[in-house]
Design a protein around this motif. Structure first.
Motif, PDB file in Angstrom:
ATOM      1  N   LEU A 175       0.858  -1.181   0.000  1.00  0.00           N
ATOM      2  CA  LEU A 175       0.000   0.000   0.000  1.00  0.00           C
ATOM      3  C   LEU A 175       0.892   1.228   0.000  1.00  0.00           C
ATOM      4  CD1 LEU A 175      -2.822  -0.969   2.527  1.00  0.00           C
ATOM      5  CD2 LEU A 175      -3.156  -0.354   0.139  1.00  0.00           C
ATOM      6  N   ALA A 176       0.941   1.928  -1.120  1.00  0.00           N
ATOM      7  CA  ALA A 176       1.813   3.097  -1.266  1.00  0.00           C
ATOM      8  C   ALA A 176       3.249   2.682  -0.978  1.00  0.00           C
ATOM      9  CB  ALA A 176       1.339   4.240  -0.381  1.00  0.00           C
TER      10      ALA A 176
ATOM     11  N   SER B 204      -7.790  -1.511   1.477  1.00  0.00           N
ATOM     12  CA  SER B 204      -7.502  -0.091   1.316  1.00  0.00           C
ATOM     13  C   SER B 204      -7.179   0.532   2.662  1.00  0.00           C
ATOM     14  CB  SER B 204      -8.699   0.633   0.691  1.00  0.00           C
ATOM     15  OG  SER B 204      -9.807   0.611   1.561  1.00  0.00           O
ATOM     16  N   ASP B 205      -6.459   1.651   2.593  1.00  0.00           N
ATOM     17  CA  ASP B 205      -6.153   2.405   3.804  1.00  0.00           C
ATOM     18  C   ASP B 205      -6.720   3.826   3.724  1.00  0.00           C
ATOM     19  OD1 ASP B 205      -4.541   3.560   1.929  1.00  0.00           O
ATOM     20  OD2 ASP B 205      -2.661   3.284   3.024  1.00  0.00           O
ATOM     21  N   GLY B 206      -7.651   4.027   2.815  1.00  0.00           N
ATOM     22  CA  GLY B 206      -8.242   5.342   2.646  1.00  0.00           C
ATOM     23  C   GLY B 206      -7.675   6.103   1.470  1.00  0.00           C
ATOM     24  N   ALA B 207      -6.415   5.819   1.130  1.00  0.00           N
ATOM     25  CA  ALA B 207      -5.766   6.519   0.019  1.00  0.00           C
ATOM     26  C   ALA B 207      -5.384   5.574  -1.108  1.00  0.00           C
ATOM     27  CB  ALA B 207      -4.525   7.259   0.525  1.00  0.00           C
ATOM     28  N   GLU B 208      -4.904   4.385  -0.756  1.00  0.00           N
ATOM     29  CA  GLU B 208      -4.450   3.411  -1.737  1.00  0.00           C
ATOM     30  C   GLU B 208      -5.255   2.125  -1.597  1.00  0.00           C
ATOM     31  OE1 GLU B 208      -2.034   3.784  -4.023  1.00  0.00           O
ATOM     32  OE2 GLU B 208      -1.598   5.858  -3.447  1.00  0.00           O
ATOM     33  N   THR B 209      -5.325   1.369  -2.671  1.00  0.00           N
ATOM     34  CA  THR B 209      -5.971   0.062  -2.642  1.00  0.00           C
ATOM     35  C   THR B 209      -5.033  -0.983  -3.211  1.00  0.00           C
ATOM     36  OG1 THR B 209      -6.972   0.343  -4.823  1.00  0.00           O
ATOM     37  CG2 THR B 209      -8.269   1.049  -2.913  1.00  0.00           C
TER      38      THR B 209
END
Length: 538
Positions: A231-232, A292-297
Motif C-alpha cells: 500500500l503506497a 484499502s487504507d483510505g488513500a491506496e488500494t
C-alpha cells in the motif's frame, strides 16, 4: 490499483540504485566483451570507444560508492579492471585474462543470493552477453555470434523454467513473469537481428530481475492465504482464513495500524486476539479481496474453491499462520477448539491436582460452547473441587474457554480485584490461552505448560512469526502448528507477570525470562516475564 505481485523492489534503496545497477552492468559488459572478443584491435576508434566506456563505468562506480551502500574494495577492483582493458588492447594474451576477471566480477555483482542452477545460469548469461557485445558489427565473427545467441536463449529459457512461475498464470500476470518472458524473447531476437542493441536490451532486462518482487504463490482452496500487500510506500502482511466459501477472517498485524478496510468492511480489534480483523464473505471460485487504507488500494488473490471448511476463528487463523510460517501449504480442515487434545487434557488434570495440593477450596470455572471447552469443563468438574458460579474470596479462577470469553473473564476479574480481595488462590488459564492480549488482561496469571517459553525452540517460533507477520506475537496454537507435533515435556505451572524490569545487584546477570528491557525478540509476552512457579507436576 496496486497488486502485491510484480512490484519493483530495489532493496530498500531508490530508483537511482536500480538505474546505476543497470547502467553499470551494461557499460562494463561492453568493455569486458571488447577485451574478450577483439583483444588484438588497436585502431584509434576502438581504443577511444573502449576508453570512453571505461571512464563511464568508473564514474558509475564512484557514484555508487557515494550514493549507495557499496563494498569499497570491490569498487576499487572494478575500476582497476575496467580501466586496464582499453589500455591493454593489442596484447591479447594479457587483455583476455583481465577481461575474463572483469566478467567474473560482473557475475558476482549480478548473482548476489544466487546458488546452484541460478548461479550457473547467471554466469552463462552475463558472460555470453558480454561476448556478444564485444562481437559488434564484425561480419567475420557472425558465426560466433550465432552460437553465442543460441546459448543466450537457452540460458534465458532455463532461468524461466526454474523460476517456479513458468507453468501458471503468474507468467503473464506478474512483473517477474513479464520480465522473464522479455529476457527470453529479446534473447531470441539476437538470432535474427544479430544487433548489439538487442543484446544490450536483453542484458538490461536480465540485470533488472533481482529488483522485481517474486509474486506470491497462487491461492489454493482451503489453504489460508498469506501475502505481503503493498500500500503506497509500506508493506502490509495479510492473512485470509479459512479460505473457503462463506464467512472468512482477514487479519492484519498490529504494526499495520488502524484504518484498513477489506472492501466495505473495516478491520477492527477482536477481544483476546492480536491486530485487527475483518469478517468478509467470499464467493466460490477465483476472485480477490480489495484492501484499502483510505488513500491506496491493493488486490489480494483468493480462490476458496467450492467445498465447505471450518468457520472463521481467530485462534484457528493463528494456527494456520504457524503452518504457513513453517513453509507448509496445508488445507485447513479443523481448528484447535474443535477438540480437547490428549496433551491439554493431561495438563488440565495436573493443574487441578496442583490446586488441590495448594488447599484450594473451590474454583470459579469459565467456559464457552466450543467442543474443547465443553470437554475441559467436564474434566475439571469431575475432579471433586467445588465449582462456584459466583465470586468467593477463597476461590481460584480457572478459564478453559476460547480467546474472546477468556479475555472478557480476565478483564472482569482484574476489575473485581481492584475493588476487593477475590480469587486469593490465583487466576489460571488453559494451556491454549498463553497469548499476549489474554495474559496481559490482568497483572498476574498462571498457566500449565508442557514447554518452557524461554527455550530455543519456542523462542525460535516467536521470532519467526514476528519476522514473518509484522511483529505478530506467538500463540500456543501457532507454535504447535509451526513445530508440527505436540510438546512432549513435563507439565509445570508458569506465571505471567507484567514486569518490565527486575531489581538486581550491579554485577548480577539477569535470569532467563527476566529481560532488563521492555522489547526483546522472541518474548512470548512482551513487557512481561514468564517463569515457572512449580516443579514438574506428576
Amino acid at each position: 490499483m496496486n497488486h502485491p505481485h510484480g512490484d519493483l523492489d530495489v532493496g530498500g534503496g531508490s530508483a537511482l540504485a536500480l538505474v546505476l545497477r543497470l547502467a553499470l552492468v551494461l557499460v562494463t559488459a561492453f568493455v569486458a566483451g571488447t577485451g574478450l572478443v577483439r583483444p588484438q584491435l588497436t585502431t584509434r576508434r576502438v581504443r577511444h570507444f573502449a576508453l570512453a566506456l571505461a571512464g563511464l563505468s568508473a564514474a558509475l562506480v564512484v557514484t555508487s560508492v557515494l550514493t549507495q551502500e557499496v563494498n569499497v574494495v570491490a569498487a576499487v577492483v572494478h575500476v582497476v579492471l575496467v580501466a586496464a582493458v582499453p589500455l591493454l588492447l593489442g596484447r591479447p594474451a594479457v587483455v583476455r585474462w583481465v577481461s575474463a576477471a572483469l566478467v567474473l566480477l560482473l557475475v558476482i555483482e549480478t548473482s548476489v543470493g544466487d546458488s546452484g542452477v541460478a548461479f550457473v545460469v547467471n554466469t552463462v548469461f552475463v558472460a555470453v552477453s558480454a561476448a556478444l557485445l564485444g562481437v559488434g558489427p564484425f561480419r567475420d565473427l557472425r558465426p560466433l555470434a550465432l552460437s553465442l545467441g543460441v546459448v543466450l536463449v537457452l540460458a534465458g529459457a532455463v532461468r524461466l523454467a526454474t523460476s517456479g512461475i513458468a507453468f501458471d498464470r503468474r507468467i503473464y500476470e506478474s512483473g517477474l513473469g513479464l520480465v522473464l518472458l522479455a529476457v527470453v524473447l529479446v534473447a531470441a531476437l539476437t538470432l535474427v537481428l544479430r544487433n548489439g542493441y538487442v543484446v544490450a536490451l536483453a542484458l538490461v532486462a536480465w540485470a533488472a530481475l533481482p529488483a522485481v518482487a517474486v509474486p506470491p504463490s497462487l491461492p489454493e482452496p482451503g489453504v489460508p492465504v498469506l501475502v505481503d500487500a503493498r500500500l503506497a510506500d509500506r508493506v502490509v502482511p495479510v492473512l485470509v482464513s479459512p479460505h473457503r466459501p462463506g464467512r472468512n477472517l482477514v487479519h492484519f498485524p498490529a504494526s499495520a495500524g488502524n484504518g484498513l478496510r477489506v472492501g466495505d468492511v473495516p478491520a477492527v480489534p477482536r477481544a483476546g486476539a492480536p491486530g485487527t480483523w475483518a469478517e468478509v464473505d467470499l464467493p466460490p471460485g477465483r476472485g480477490e479481496v480489495v484492501i484499502s487504507d483510505g488513500a491506496e488500494t491493493v488486490a489480494v488473490r483468493v480462490d476458496p474453491g467450492t467445498a465447505p471448511g471450518p468457520g472463521p476463528d481467530a485462534e484457528c487463523a493463528t494456527a494456520a499462520l504457524g503452518t504457513l510460517i513453517a513453509g507448509l501449504r496445508e488445507v485447513l480442515t479443523s481448528c484447535p477448539s474443535d477438540s480437547l487434545s490428549t496433551e491439554d487434557s493431561d495438563s488440565l488434570q495436573k493443574l487441578v491436582g496442583f490446586l488441590k495440593a495448594k488447599g484450594t477450596a473451590g474454583i470459579r470455572l469459565v467456559t464457552d460452547t466450543s467442543p474443547r471447552s465443553t470437554k475441559a469443563a467436564e474434566l475439571v468438574r469431575a475432579s471433586g473441587l467445588r465449582i462456584d458460579d459466583g465470586k468467593r474470596p477463597d476461590n481460584a479462577l480457572v478459564v478453559v474457554s476460547g480467546w474472546e470469553t477468556a479475555h472478557e473473564a480476565l478483564t472482569r476479574a482484574g476489575a473485581e480485584q481492584a475493588e476487593s480481595p477475590v480469587y486469593t488462590h490465583g487466576l489460571y488459564v488453559a494451556p491454549w490461552l498463553l497469548h499476549t492480549p489474554i495474559a496481559t488482561a490482568v497483572t498476574t496469571v498462571s498457566v500449565p505448560l508442557r514447554f518452557d517459553p524461554r527455550e530455543p525452540l519456542p523462542v525460535g517460533y516467536a521470532v519467526a512469526v514476528g519476522n514473518g507477520f509484522g511483529g505478530e506475537d506467538p500463540t500456543p496454537a501457532g507454535f504447535r502448528a509451526w513445530v508440527g507435533r505436540p510438546s512432549d515435556g513435563g507439565v509445570q505451572i508458569y506465571a505471567v507477570a507484567q514486569v518490565s524490569a527486575m531489581p538486581m545487584g550491579p554485577n548480577e546477570v539477569h535470569g532467563p525470562g527476566m529481560p532488563m528491557q521492555e522489547e526483546l525478540a522472541g518474548q512470548w509476552v512482551p513487557k512481561a516475564t514468564v517463569v515457572p512457579v512449580s516443579p514438574l507436576l506428576s
